[in-house]
Structure formats: structure tokens, C-alpha cells
Design an enzyme around this catalytic site. Structure first.
Site, PDB file in Angstrom:
ATOM      1  N   CYS A  12     -10.970   5.564 -11.775  1.00 49.64           N
ATOM      2  CA  CYS A  12     -12.421   5.432 -11.817  1.00 49.64           C
ATOM      3  C   CYS A  12     -12.881   4.101 -11.245  1.00 49.64           C
ATOM      4  O   CYS A  12     -12.086   3.246 -10.883  1.00 49.64           O
ATOM      5  CB  CYS A  12     -12.887   5.544 -13.255  1.00 49.64           C
ATOM      6  SG  CYS A  12     -12.277   7.025 -14.055  1.00 49.64           S
ATOM      7  N   GLY A  38     -14.185   7.974  -7.506  1.00 49.24           N
ATOM      8  CA  GLY A  38     -14.378   9.104  -8.403  1.00 49.24           C
ATOM      9  C   GLY A  38     -15.616   9.875  -8.033  1.00 49.24           C
ATOM     10  O   GLY A  38     -16.683   9.289  -7.832  1.00 49.24           O
ATOM     11  N   ASN A 112     -11.610   2.142 -16.609  1.00 45.38           N
ATOM     12  CA  ASN A 112     -10.796   2.610 -15.487  1.00 45.38           C
ATOM     13  C   ASN A 112      -9.344   2.505 -15.944  1.00 45.38           C
ATOM     14  O   ASN A 112      -8.953   1.488 -16.493  1.00 45.38           O
ATOM     15  CB  ASN A 112     -11.039   1.709 -14.271  1.00 45.38           C
ATOM     16  CG  ASN A 112     -10.109   2.036 -13.108  1.00 45.38           C
ATOM     17  OD1 ASN A 112      -9.727   3.186 -12.912  1.00 45.38           O
ATOM     18  ND2 ASN A 112      -9.737   1.038 -12.351  1.00 45.38           N
ATOM     19  N   GLY A 113      -8.560   3.563 -15.693  1.00 52.67           N
ATOM     20  CA  GLY A 113      -7.158   3.504 -16.090  1.00 52.67           C
ATOM     21  C   GLY A 113      -6.881   4.379 -17.287  1.00 52.67           C
ATOM     22  O   GLY A 113      -7.674   5.269 -17.605  1.00 52.67           O
ATOM     23  N   TYR A 252      -3.929   3.102  -0.553  1.00 50.79           N
ATOM     24  CA  TYR A 252      -4.843   4.224  -0.381  1.00 50.79           C
ATOM     25  C   TYR A 252      -6.203   4.065  -1.046  1.00 50.79           C
ATOM     26  O   TYR A 252      -7.239   4.349  -0.460  1.00 50.79           O
ATOM     27  CB  TYR A 252      -4.194   5.497  -0.929  1.00 50.79           C
ATOM     28  CG  TYR A 252      -5.161   6.628  -1.103  1.00 50.79           C
ATOM     29  CD1 TYR A 252      -5.581   7.374  -0.002  1.00 50.79           C
ATOM     30  CD2 TYR A 252      -5.718   6.918  -2.346  1.00 50.79           C
ATOM     31  CE1 TYR A 252      -6.512   8.384  -0.139  1.00 50.79           C
ATOM     32  CE2 TYR A 252      -6.649   7.932  -2.492  1.00 50.79           C
ATOM     33  CZ  TYR A 252      -7.035   8.664  -1.381  1.00 50.79           C
ATOM     34  OH  TYR A 252      -7.960   9.648  -1.528  1.00 50.79           O
ATOM     35  N   SER A 293      -8.422   6.550   5.340  1.00 50.98           N
ATOM     36  CA  SER A 293      -7.596   5.541   4.684  1.00 50.98           C
ATOM     37  C   SER A 293      -6.405   5.078   5.529  1.00 50.98           C
ATOM     38  O   SER A 293      -5.801   4.057   5.238  1.00 50.98           O
ATOM     39  CB  SER A 293      -7.120   6.061   3.328  1.00 50.98           C
ATOM     40  OG  SER A 293      -6.586   7.352   3.467  1.00 50.98           O
ATOM     41  N   ASP A 355      -0.022   8.305   8.404  1.00 54.20           N
ATOM     42  CA  ASP A 355      -0.785   8.533   7.176  1.00 54.20           C
ATOM     43  C   ASP A 355      -0.396   7.443   6.183  1.00 54.20           C
ATOM     44  O   ASP A 355       0.697   6.874   6.284  1.00 54.20           O
ATOM     45  CB  ASP A 355      -0.544   9.924   6.592  1.00 54.20           C
ATOM     46  CG  ASP A 355      -1.706  10.369   5.683  1.00 54.20           C
ATOM     47  OD1 ASP A 355      -2.623   9.545   5.442  1.00 54.20           O
ATOM     48  OD2 ASP A 355      -1.709  11.513   5.217  1.00 54.20           O
ATOM     49  N   ASP A 356      -1.287   7.162   5.240  1.00 49.57           N
ATOM     50  CA  ASP A 356      -0.974   6.070   4.303  1.00 49.57           C
ATOM     51  C   ASP A 356       0.084   6.476   3.291  1.00 49.57           C
ATOM     52  O   ASP A 356       0.860   5.653   2.836  1.00 49.57           O
ATOM     53  CB  ASP A 356      -2.256   5.598   3.598  1.00 49.57           C
ATOM     54  CG  ASP A 356      -2.970   6.741   2.910  1.00 49.57           C
ATOM     55  OD1 ASP A 356      -2.555   7.120   1.812  1.00 49.57           O
ATOM     56  OD2 ASP A 356      -3.929   7.268   3.495  1.00 49.57           O
ATOM     57  N   CYS A 392       2.649   8.722 -11.861  1.00 51.01           N
ATOM     58  CA  CYS A 392       1.987   7.504 -12.349  1.00 51.01           C
ATOM     59  C   CYS A 392       1.307   7.840 -13.671  1.00 51.01           C
ATOM     60  O   CYS A 392       0.605   8.844 -13.767  1.00 51.01           O
ATOM     61  CB  CYS A 392       0.938   7.026 -11.355  1.00 51.01           C
ATOM     62  SG  CYS A 392      -0.041   5.676 -12.008  1.00 51.01           S
ATOM     63  N   CYS A 446       2.639  -3.260  -8.820  1.00 52.53           N
ATOM     64  CA  CYS A 446       3.287  -2.171  -9.545  1.00 52.53           C
ATOM     65  C   CYS A 446       3.685  -1.112  -8.522  1.00 52.53           C
ATOM     66  O   CYS A 446       2.838  -0.586  -7.795  1.00 52.53           O
ATOM     67  CB  CYS A 446       2.326  -1.568 -10.568  1.00 52.53           C
ATOM     68  SG  CYS A 446       2.995  -0.074 -11.342  1.00 52.53           S
ATOM     69  N   CYS A 449       5.437   4.328  -9.062  1.00 54.22           N
ATOM     70  CA  CYS A 449       5.492   5.670  -8.479  1.00 54.22           C
ATOM     71  C   CYS A 449       6.525   5.754  -7.350  1.00 54.22           C
ATOM     72  O   CYS A 449       6.893   6.847  -6.933  1.00 54.22           O
ATOM     73  CB  CYS A 449       4.110   6.102  -7.992  1.00 54.22           C
ATOM     74  SG  CYS A 449       3.404   5.036  -6.730  1.00 54.22           S
TER      75      CYS A 449
HETATM   76  P1  AMP Z   1      -0.845  15.135  -0.203  1.00 54.53           P
HETATM   77  O1  AMP Z   1      -1.675  15.959   0.714  1.00 54.53           O
HETATM   78  O2  AMP Z   1      -0.758  15.719  -1.596  1.00 54.53           O
HETATM   79  O3  AMP Z   1       0.491  14.771   0.348  1.00 54.53           O
HETATM   80  O4  AMP Z   1      -1.635  13.787  -0.435  1.00 54.53           O
HETATM   81  C1  AMP Z   1      -1.556  12.773   0.513  1.00 54.53           C
HETATM   82  C2  AMP Z   1      -2.922  12.388   0.969  1.00 54.53           C
HETATM   83  O5  AMP Z   1      -3.749  12.069  -0.163  1.00 54.53           O
HETATM   84  C3  AMP Z   1      -2.822  11.162   1.826  1.00 54.53           C
HETATM   85  O6  AMP Z   1      -3.461  11.476   3.036  1.00 54.53           O
HETATM   86  C4  AMP Z   1      -3.527  10.067   1.069  1.00 54.53           C
HETATM   87  O7  AMP Z   1      -4.513   9.473   1.897  1.00 54.53           O
HETATM   88  C5  AMP Z   1      -4.163  10.725  -0.135  1.00 54.53           C
HETATM   89  N1  AMP Z   1      -3.732  10.125  -1.425  1.00 54.53           N
HETATM   90  C6  AMP Z   1      -2.600   9.496  -1.700  1.00 54.53           C
HETATM   91  N2  AMP Z   1      -2.554   9.109  -2.987  1.00 54.53           N
HETATM   92  C7  AMP Z   1      -3.692   9.492  -3.554  1.00 54.53           C
HETATM   93  C8  AMP Z   1      -4.246   9.382  -4.869  1.00 54.53           C
HETATM   94  N3  AMP Z   1      -3.602   8.818  -5.859  1.00 54.53           N
HETATM   95  N4  AMP Z   1      -5.459   9.883  -5.098  1.00 54.53           N
HETATM   96  C9  AMP Z   1      -6.110  10.492  -4.124  1.00 54.53           C
HETATM   97  N5  AMP Z   1      -5.634  10.637  -2.870  1.00 54.53           N
HETATM   98  C10 AMP Z   1      -4.441  10.153  -2.567  1.00 54.53           C
END
Ligand code: AMP
Length: 480
Positions: A12, A38, A112-113, A252, A293, A355-356, A392, A446, A449
Site C-alpha cells: 500500500c 494500490g 503499509n506492510g 519494481y 517499470s 523486464d524488471d 514474501c 531485504c 524473496c
Molecule cells: P509475472 O507476469 O507473474 O511473471 O509478473 C512479472 C511482472 O509483474 C513483471 O513485469 C513486473 O514488472 C511485475 N511485478 C513484479 N513483482 C511485482 C509485485 N510484487 N507486485 C506487482 N507487480 C509485480
């Protein structure tokens, strides 16, 4: 509600302001700047000088406050919240700030958390006669603060905080004071700013920029800050541990224009991209990033490797964050609606797609597909963070190990599943190096994950479950 054996649940954003005539309106702007944290619900509680008054709803900040005339919400003090949750909690009761009234006055809380021992504490409180209205762990803190009919004060809040285990930031508002607290490991960000004579507190510094406030400092791990007409006071409610700011905030979650622990998020992501290029160069023609991102990391990768950075994917701005959808089917549909390849750029090219992070693999798979359909000759996926292997429990939605693609598949299998020509992740050392490089003081992050090293102890049931899943997958790193 039982603390699900899942990585959950609330990424959040919280915002508070003390001493400005347009407190509610500025809170609205601050929340708007943190909408990415959020999208399920938002709320504001204002102190109109006599009592606390709240407005909240499900949906985006704009929708929740659409009909609201801020003239009806006078007052110089307010706190607000944007909420993201995954499981079962998507009901108006759980939207924050939570607001309580008693004969001794009101109290509003925004968090938050997550509180890891909320389930156990809730049980104890219920045994003693508490009746809760929400399934939110924030309500547990409210009951702990007021237990035995205590006044809300720095000392009752500090006592309550010492009973909870978790990774959290809190804003607590009464008619007389505003309190801000950060857990002893400092897992989530919380900063203090100044807007003329007013004090401002926010999860991310981009909220300060939005309203023209100046950054003053971060709230420190284990610190309880009290803001009132007498100014700002501080105390340490718990022994401060080494800071463990969530790595995913850098990777991210946070906005690129925010600073975390004195580090600009865009700069650290760019460094991650550069490190990734050094660790995993690809023989290709162009570099593209998954908007939004991953753009910073993609720019860094391209700069380091000496390839052109191109706009290979366009994002439809009117579709929300795909990850922030409560089911896999909705997420897949979301990715499809949200991202379109630019055929003129992609066709016939060997593409590095940055991708991040990869969580379940939905996004990468879908985008590789889109790029190949648009005529890409090769797609080399490069991920600007290490593989996510563990859930996480500290408030980032990371699901169970079962859903985490990297926890269940080898790199070659991941490459096959997402249909790429090659896949590589940034190493843990690379991630640390990138964050350290872009800041002056290294205080620790941290990476639970990624490593399974949980800095805040897990509740027994969560711990057992992760250990069970870990041994089933044949891994034994971390402290599980
Ligand atoms: P996925 O499609 O499930 O592999 O999610 C990866 C994508 O979700 C990446 O493109 C990230 O930018 C985004 N992402 C990664 N971690 C989170 C998170 N904790 N909450 C929301 N989006 C995330």
C-alpha cells in the site's frame, strides 16, 4: 482471518499531513502520486478541529474522490491510504484509514506492510472480548493500542508496536497528534517532508514532489515520530536492526522519480540494467523494455552494451497494472489488452527484451509471443533482478512457491515455457552492487524473496510451509 501461507498482501501507500489548511485535498494529490502502490481502494481521514471524519471507497483514487468537494472536508490535518491486497480482503471494511470513535476521542490508522503475528494476536484479543469489524491486521494494532482503555499516546503506541512482529509502516491520527512508525528492520519506505509550516509523511517521495513539499528525512527503523502543534518529536520504540529495505521497492514497486534511502529509483534500475549487460550480454540488434517499470533498466542495458534502445512495446495507459489483478485469468487478459508491439521496430530484428522481474512468468511469456508475432527474429529475455524463489510475507504480493516459475523450473525450462531464444537473470551480487553504486550509504536490502533469508522471523505455520515447499523443490538455501 488466518495468515494465509502465502506471500501476501498489502503493497500500500500511506500519506499524512499536519498543519496545512488544505490537508484533505493535498492528501488526495499525494495518494494520486502513489496510485501505483494500490488500486483496489483509497481513503482519507481529516481532523476538522473537533473530530476525525473519513471518506473511503473501492477503486482508484480519482473514482473514490470524484464526487467529493474538499470544502466539505475542512481541517489542517489528514492521513490517507491506497490499498492493494490479494486474498479475500477486497471489501470496503478493509479499505483504510480505519477510523474508530470512543468517548475519549477518535483514532485513525493507515498501514503499509503486514503484521506477521496478527492471527495469533487477534485470537488473544478475541479471547479477551475484542470484536473485530475487518479482516485487516491493522485493526489488531488499534485494539492493542486501546487495550485496557488506554489513551492513544506515544507510549501506548510504542507498547502496542512492541507486541507485533512484522514489516510495516503506520500512520496513526488522533484529534491531538499524528504518529508515524517504521518496523525495526525498516523493510518499507517512509519519509518526512516539509511544505511551508506543514509536516508531510509519505511512503514515497514522489508524493512530496507532487504537492511541492521538500524532503526532510526518512523515518528510521524502530522509530516512532510524533507530530503535533508543538512540532516533531521522536523516540525509538524498539532496538534498531540493520536496515533491510525491500529490494523489490527498487526493482519494481516504487516510482522511478522517488528516492529510497537517498537513492533515486530510476538511477538504481539503470545500474541494474548495466550490471545485467555486463553479466549477460546478448548478440542482438536492439534493446527494448517492458513499460513502464523496466524502461530504466533497459536504457542502462542498452547504454552499457552499445545497442540502440528502442520503443518496441507500447502500453495502453488506460489499463491498470496487470499484476494487480486478483486472478491469473484476469492477469493474462490484462497483459493482452495492455501491451502492443511496434511491428515497424521489431520486424526482422534480434531483440533483447528487458523486464524488471519474473514472478509467475505470465508477462514474459505473453510479451515474447507478441514480439515473435510481430516478426522478431530472436527474443533474448534479460531480467534485471535475480530469480524470485520464495514467497514474501512482508507485504509484497509474491504468491506461494508453487506459483513462482523460478522456484519450480530450471533456466532452460523457463526459456522454453516463455518461448524465448535465451533467458538470463541479474545475479544477487549484481543487484546489490547496482543499488550500492547508486547511493552513498549502504544500509542493506531485504532479498528474502530471492534468497529465502527472512530478516523478520516468520510465524511458525508460514515457516513450516516454506520449509516443506523448499525441501520438495530440493533447495535448501536461506534460513528456512
Ligand atoms: P509475472 O507476469 O507473474 O511473471 O509478473 C512479472 C511482472 O509483474 C513483471 O513485469 C513486473 O514488472 C511485475 N511485478 C513484479 N513483482 C511485482 C509485485 N510484487 N507486485 C506487482 N507487480 C509485480
Amino acid at each position: 482471518m488466518q495468515a494465509e501461507i502465502k506471500g501476501i498482501n498489502e503493497e500500500c501507500g500511506i500519506f499524512g499531513i499536519w498543519g496545512h489548511e488544505k490537508a484533505a485535498e493535498l492528501t488526495y494529490y499525494g495518494l494520486h502520486a502513489m496510485q501505483h502502490r494500490g488500486q483496489e481502494g483509497a481513503g482519507v481521514v481529516v481532523n476538522d478541529g473537533k473530530r476525525l471524519k473519513g471518506h473511503k471507497g473501492l477503486g482508484l483514487v480519482n473514482d473514490v474522490f470524484k464526487q467529493m468537494d474538499f470544502c466539505d472536508f475542512p481541517g489542517e490535518v489528514a492521513i490517507g491510504h491506497v490499498r492493494y491486497s490479494t486474498q479475500g480482503g477486497k471489501v470496503i471494511e478493509n479499505v483504510q484509514p480505519l477510523l474508530f470513535h470512543s468517548q475519549k476521542g477518535g483514532m485513525a490508522l493507515a498501514q503499509n506492510g503486514s503484521i506477521m503475528n496478527a492471527y495469533q494476536l487477534r485470537g488473544e484479543l478475541e479471547e479477551q472480548g475484542s470484536i473485530m469489524q475487518t479482516s485487516s491486521d491493522t485493526e489488531v494494532l488499534a485494539h492493542l493500542i486501546k487495550k485496557g482503555g488506554r489513551e492513544v499516546s506515544a507510549s501506548s503506541i510504542a507498547d502496542a508496536l512492541n507486541k507485533i512482529e512484522g514489516a510495516y509502516t503506520f500512520l496513526i491520527l488522533t484529534e491531538k497528534k499524528m504518529y508515524a512508525a517504521l518496523d525495526p528492520s525498516g523493510i518499507h519506505p517512509l519519509s518526512i517532508g516539509r511544505l511551508k509550516d506543514a509536516y508531510v509523511v509519505a511512503s514515497e517521495t514522489c508524493a512530496f514532489d507532487q504537492i511541492g513539499a521538500a524532503f526532510l528525512r526518512e523515518v528510521l527503523p524502530g522509530e516512532l515520530v510524533t507530530i503535533s502543534d508543538e512540532g516533531i518529536q521522536t523516540e525509538r520504540f524498539a532496538f534498531r536492526k540493520q536496515r533491510k529495505l525491500c529490494a523489490m521497492e527498487y526493482v519494481y514497486l516504487s516510482r522511478p522519480d522517488s528516492n529510497l534511502n537517498h537513492v533515486n529509483v530510476h538511477t538504481s534500475r539503470k545500474e541494474m540494467g548495466k550490471e545485467l549487460a555486463r553479466e549477460a550480454p546478448a548478440d542482438a540488434d536492439i534493446v527494448i523494455g517492458v513499460p513502464d517499470s523496466s524502461i530504466s533498466a533497459a536504457i542502462g542495458y542498452a547504454e552499457e552494451i552499445g545497442l540502440p534502445y528502442e520503443m518496441g512495446i507500447i502500453k495502453n495507459r488506460y489499463v491498470g497494472r496487470t499484476f494487480i489483478k486478483p486472478s491469473q485469468q484476469l492477469r493474462e487478459q490484462g497483459v493482452k489488452m495492455k501491451l502492443s508491439p511496434v511491428r515497424g521496430i521489431i520486424e526482422g530484428k534480434r531483440v533483447v527484451m528487458i523486464d524488471d522481474s519474473i514472478v509467475r512468468g505470465t508477462t514474459s511469456k505473453r510479451i515474447v509471443n507478441l514480439l515473435k508475432d510481430a516478426g522478431a527474429e530472436e527474443v533474448h529475455v534479460r531480467i534485471a533482478s535475480p530469480p524470485i524463489l520464495y514467497p514474501c510475507f512482508y507485504g509484497i504480493d509474491m504468491s506461494t512457491r508453487k506459483e513462482l516459475i523460478a522456484a519450480n523450473h530450471t533456466l532452460d525450462e523457463i526459456c522454453d515455457i516463455i518461448g524465448a531464444d535465451s533467458v538470463a537473470y541479474l545475479s544477487e551480487e549484481g543487484l546489490e552492487k547496482a543499488i550500492v553504486k547508486s547511493k552513498t550509504i549502504h544500509q542493506g536490502i531485504c532479498t528474502a524473496c530471492m534468497t529465502g533469508e527472512y530478516p523478520v522471523p516468520l510465524p511458525d505455520d508460514a515457516f513450516d510451509k516454506v520449509r516443506e515447499e523448499t525441501s520438495a523443490s530440493g533447495r535448501s538455501e536461506g534460513n528456512v
